[in-house]
Structures are given as structure tokens and as C-alpha cells.
Design an enzyme around this catalytic site. Structure first.
Site, PDB file in Angstrom:
ATOM      1  N   ASP A 143     -39.800 -32.410 -19.055  1.00  0.00           N
ATOM      2  CA  ASP A 143     -39.652 -33.838 -19.374  1.00  0.00           C
ATOM      3  C   ASP A 143     -39.115 -34.607 -18.172  1.00  0.00           C
ATOM      4  OD1 ASP A 143     -40.384 -34.892 -21.846  1.00  0.00           O
ATOM      5  OD2 ASP A 143     -38.706 -33.946 -22.887  1.00  0.00           O
ATOM      6  N   LYS A 171     -48.293 -32.313 -29.249  1.00  0.00           N
ATOM      7  CA  LYS A 171     -47.985 -31.571 -28.021  1.00  0.00           C
ATOM      8  C   LYS A 171     -48.390 -30.103 -28.174  1.00  0.00           C
ATOM      9  CE  LYS A 171     -44.418 -34.874 -26.795  1.00  0.00           C
ATOM     10  NZ  LYS A 171     -43.015 -35.292 -26.779  1.00  0.00           N
ATOM     11  N   GLN A 185     -37.364 -32.830 -28.412  1.00  0.00           N
ATOM     12  CA  GLN A 185     -37.904 -34.136 -28.797  1.00  0.00           C
ATOM     13  C   GLN A 185     -36.765 -35.119 -29.069  1.00  0.00           C
ATOM     14  OE1 GLN A 185     -41.149 -34.938 -28.715  1.00  0.00           O
ATOM     15  NE2 GLN A 185     -40.796 -37.028 -29.431  1.00  0.00           N
TER      16      GLN A 185
HETATM   17  N1  GUN Z   1     -39.356 -39.118 -27.432  1.00  0.00           N
HETATM   18  C1  GUN Z   1     -40.178 -40.132 -27.061  1.00  0.00           C
HETATM   19  N2  GUN Z   1     -40.801 -39.875 -25.897  1.00  0.00           N
HETATM   20  C2  GUN Z   1     -40.363 -38.660 -25.511  1.00  0.00           C
HETATM   21  C3  GUN Z   1     -40.661 -37.842 -24.386  1.00  0.00           C
HETATM   22  O1  GUN Z   1     -41.445 -38.186 -23.495  1.00  0.00           O
HETATM   23  N3  GUN Z   1     -39.998 -36.641 -24.368  1.00  0.00           N
HETATM   24  C4  GUN Z   1     -39.115 -36.257 -25.326  1.00  0.00           C
HETATM   25  N4  GUN Z   1     -38.507 -35.082 -25.193  1.00  0.00           N
HETATM   26  N5  GUN Z   1     -38.828 -37.005 -26.383  1.00  0.00           N
HETATM   27  C5  GUN Z   1     -39.458 -38.191 -26.471  1.00  0.00           C
END
Ligand code: GUN
Length: 346
Positions: free
Chosen positions: A168, A101, A145
Site C-alpha cells: 500500500d 482485490k 483494509q
Molecule cells: N481504503 C481505501 N482505499 C484503500 C487503499 O488503497 N488501501 C487500503 N489498505 N485501504 C483502503
């Protein structure tokens, strides 16, 4: 408290492009003897490229569109979009996603801010980090995350992220608006948003079609079903307690598989001509592969591809779209800040 909070340099380390969930970081042991005794499986018929939805190429196009807009935004408003990524603990898969990311941010010209916290950090300390990012005008998007360690309430943390920075789309207010007619969420969760973007960029009609979503997670299945419904599909959700999932799925024109079980959706679950979006990324033992495993989706690819009109591969389908949508959400947030827009009325 031992945590670092640093602005990321523009250059990122090389990291896998995959962005989806559930990749087993460590290959499980492989029973070579059993593999050797098994009769050779017939080679599957190659899938014609015209049937494949190339998520990697589509995501690259979107990222280049974003980079162009970021350059213009810097010129016009002197503003650089900023994404803050918070990582708790040292799960290998989460570390990989977070790295990807931040790297994607650098590639499109965003600033990224990272906070890495130890697995035993207290909920209060994590809340302080979120609140600091809520108040930081350089930050337009905040991502914590998931999953978080068990002692931390995911609910409490997600509730604390400002809805204006909830890129998100996991805040209950954003999710609630997504579920209601006549309301608009500020952000839509990235993976399901990426699934719909794939359908739209491939000109797949959604209105009036039957859709089946397999899996009901907050991150993918549930928002995917809501997004399809908002586009006037007739949506059925199938989950672990659904009797006759195969029959329900086999009536769908559009299938979104997000159940987290390797190859659970078999070829004969797919209606001839249906469009199949496979969100799963699972490691499957494969003694012929260099690493001892290969990545497979939640759909049995060869069987499904033989019947589908369009299908996403794994990897290279939905995975790259998740990060592209995260960038899109962050850009949208920065755009609102640049224009001094208040959050739209819900
Ligand atoms: N863990 C797995 N997929 C995601 C996501 O799309 N966002 C976040 N914050 N954590 C994740």
C-alpha cells in the site's frame, strides 16, 4: 477469537471492478416529487471518446502484462506472488474492495491470503496477524483494509507492516522516502501511482507543468502531490481551508481531484486544455437510474469535459487503476524476493 485465515481459491466471486473509495453502499432516499417538478435539464453534449482517459482499458493492459510476468516467474523461479488482505469488521464498501482485490489476484495468477476479523477485535490480535504475515515467506504484500474501527490505532498497525511487504506504500518510511530527494520508496501508494501511470500512458508531459492537487489525504492527495513534484511539476495543493481554490485550480495544466466531495470541482475551475484526473467516487441521487443513484466523481464531469483536453470518467477512470497498481507493487515485491535482493538502501 473468531477469525478466519485462509488461502483464497483461484476463482473469485463476481464483484464490481471499481476500487476507489467512498462509494456509498446504500442509496439515500430520493424525493421523487421534487425531481418531477424540476424542469428537464438540457442534455449535455456527448464527450468525444478521444478526450476520455480509459482507465479500465489501461488497467486491463497492465493486468495482462502482470499475468505474463507471473507465468514466467513461476517457470523460472518456482515462485508465486502472494498478497495477504486483512479485513476488520463488515463495512460493505470495504468487503467489496477486498473481494475485488482477491479476485484480481486470482486473475493474474497470484496467491491471496485473507484474514477476516470481527469489528471488536483487539489491536493486539490484529498486530499478531500482521506479524504472522510479516514472517510468512509466501506473502510478498500485506494490505490492511482501511478504515479501521475507532478503537484501533491505524498508525500502530501501519507501522507494524514490514516495509518490504508494504504494498500500500502507507508505512511512514516508504512515505518519508517518497517525500525526500535522492531517496526511493520501496512502494508508492496505489491510487496516486495509478493517476501518474494514466498521465504517462497518455503521454501527458508533467515536467515543467503546473499541477493542482485537490485534497491532502495520506492515501491520495499528499502522495499524488509528491509524485508530481518528483516528476518536476510545479505543484499546488488545495484543501478545505484554501481561499480561492477555484482560481488556483484554473491555472493548472494538470488537475488531480481527490477531495471526496461529489462534483466539487466545477467546469469553470478547469483551464482550457488542462488534463483532469478525477479520483472521487460518490453516489448521487438519480431517480432515473435503476438503483436510485449514480456514481459521480469529485469533478463536475460535463462542465470540465467541455474545457479539458483529457479527462477520466467515473466510473472507469482511476478506480480500475488502483487494483492494477496493487498487483504491480506485489509483483515488484515478489521479484525482489525471487532475486534474493535485499531492500535497496534508502
Ligand atoms: N481504503 C481505501 N482505499 C484503500 C487503499 O488503497 N488501501 C487500503 N489498505 N485501504 C483502503
Amino acid at each position: 477469537m473468531a477469525f478466519s485465515c485462509q488461502r483464497q481459491a483461484a476463482a473469485g466471486r463476481a464483484a464490481p471492478r471499481t476500487s476507489s473509495r467512498r462509494v456509498a453502499a446504500v442509496p439515500r432516499p430520493v424525493v421523487l416529487a421534487a425531481a418531477a417538478a424540476a424542469p428537464a435539464a438540457p442534455a449535455p453534449t456527448p464527450v468525444p471518446p478521444s478526450k476520455l482517459i480509459d482507465g479500465k482499458a489501461i488497467a486491463e493492459t497492465i493486468r495482462s502484462e502482470i499475468a505474463t510476468e507471473v507465468a514466467a516467474m513461476k517457470q523460472q523461479y518456482g515462485l508465486t506472488p502472494g498478497l495477504a488482505v486483512v479485513l476488520v469488521g463488515s463495512r460493505k464498501d470495504s468487503e467489496t474492495y477486498v473481494r475485488s482485490k482477491k479476485k484480481a489476484c486470482a486473475e493474474v495468477g497470484f496467491d491471496s491470503y485473507g484474514t477476516d476479523l470481527p469489528a471488536d477485535v483487539s489491536e493486539e490480535e490484529l498486530l499478531k496477524v500482521v506479524e504472522a504475515y510479516n514472517a510468512d515467506p509466501r506473502v510478498h504484500g500485506i494490505l490492511v483494509q482501511l478504515p479501521l474501527p475507532k478503537h484501533i490505532s491505524e498508525k500502530r498497525i501501519l507501522d507494524a507492516i514490514s516495509i518490504e511487504k508494504d504494498v500500500d506504500g502507507f508505512h511512514p518510511l516508504n512515505m518519508g522516502c517518497l517525500a525526500m530527494r535522492g531517496r526511493e520508496p520501496l512502494f508508492v501508494p496505489c491510487t496516486p501511482k495509478g493517476c501518474i501511470e494514466l498521465l504517462e500512458r497518455m503521454n501527458v508531459p508533467i515536467a515543467g507543468r503546473k499541477a493542482c492537487v485537490i485534497g491532502r489525504s495520506n492515501i491520495v492527495g499528499m502522495p499524488a502531490a509528491l509524485l508530481l513534484q518528483r516528476r518536476d511539476a510545479t505543484v499546488t495543493m488545495v484543501h478545505s481551508k484554501t481561499p480561492d481554490a477555484a482560481r488556483i485550480c484554473s491555472e493548472a495544466d494538470i488537475v488531480i481531484a481527490a477531495c471526496g466531495v461529489a462534483e466539487m470541482v466545477k467546469g469553470d475551475w478547469i483551464k482550457p486544455g488542462a488534463v483532469v484526473i478525477d479520483v472521487g467516487i460518490n453516489a448521487k441521487d438519480d431517480p432515473t437510474a435503476k438503483k436510485g443513484y449514480r456514481l459521480v466523481g469529485d469533478v463536475e464531469f460535463d462542465g470540465a469535459a467541455a474545457r479539458a483536453s483529457l479527462i477520466t470518467p467515473v466510473p472507469g477512470g482511476v478506480g480500475p487503476m488502483t487494483i492494477a497498481m496493487l498487483l504491480q507493487n506485489t509483483l515488484e515485491s515478489a521479484r525482489r524476493a525471487a532475486k534474493g535482493e535485499a531492500a535497496p538502501a534508502h
